[in-house]
Design an enzyme around this catalytic site. Sequence first.
Site, PDB file in Angstrom:
ATOM      1  N   HIS A 130       0.971   5.275   1.177  1.00 18.93           N
ATOM      2  CA  HIS A 130       0.390   6.303   2.044  1.00 18.93           C
ATOM      3  C   HIS A 130       0.429   7.655   1.339  1.00 18.93           C
ATOM      4  O   HIS A 130       1.449   8.030   0.770  1.00 18.93           O
ATOM      5  CB  HIS A 130       1.202   6.449   3.337  1.00 18.93           C
ATOM      6  N   HIS A 147       0.839  -1.195   0.000  1.00 15.25           N
ATOM      7  CA  HIS A 147       0.000   0.000   0.000  1.00 15.25           C
ATOM      8  C   HIS A 147       0.873   1.244   0.000  1.00 15.25           C
ATOM      9  O   HIS A 147       2.026   1.215   0.404  1.00 15.25           O
ATOM     10  CB  HIS A 147      -0.984   0.016   1.178  1.00 15.25           C
TER      11      HIS A 147
END
Length: 197
Positions: free
Chosen positions: A147, A145
């Site tokens: 940020h 992922h």
Amino acid sequence: MEARRLAILCSHLNPPGPNPTRDPTLRVSDCSSGSSGDGKVESSTLQNDCVFCKIIRGESPCLKLYEDDMCLCILDTNPLSHGHSLIIPKLHYPTLEETPPSVVAAMCSKVPLISNAIVKATGSDSFNLLVNNGAAAGQVIFHTHIHIIPRKERDCLWASESLRRHSLKLDKEASQLVSCVRRHLCSLPEEQLVQPS
């Protein structure tokens, strides 16, 4: 470190605030990825105990900002700043190295669109883009992922100047590092190094 990981995992499973069944702004994401032709992510590509896979399957609530067939963007439930968001691929890849370049490209191609909207919505000045890749780098959820962390001047979150940095010495050690990285790159298959036109 383990207690911190557990706290972050729990925060993603049980976001603070109102009960999701009563709050219409909390949405459970569907699993539309188009990967199997029927709009559903194949179960073999998701992990049963991964919090992000649970969000993708619709088993955990999230505050969804964006979604397409490859990825979704949600608000982080344990944000570093107002609007801190995560871009997550819809298929499970524990680390960046294990994530196909096409998926990384799809995620990164959304950064300008999503970050611009977040910066405007939060009245921020700028943002940090961050990937914690591996335990030593602070990764606590092992599903790739990215940020997006909105920033405002003097927000006291962190500043690159506050980190202890050293000037690069153009010496034998630096030359050896360059040679070693180049050897590793040369050992990769050519199709991994050539960008599609």
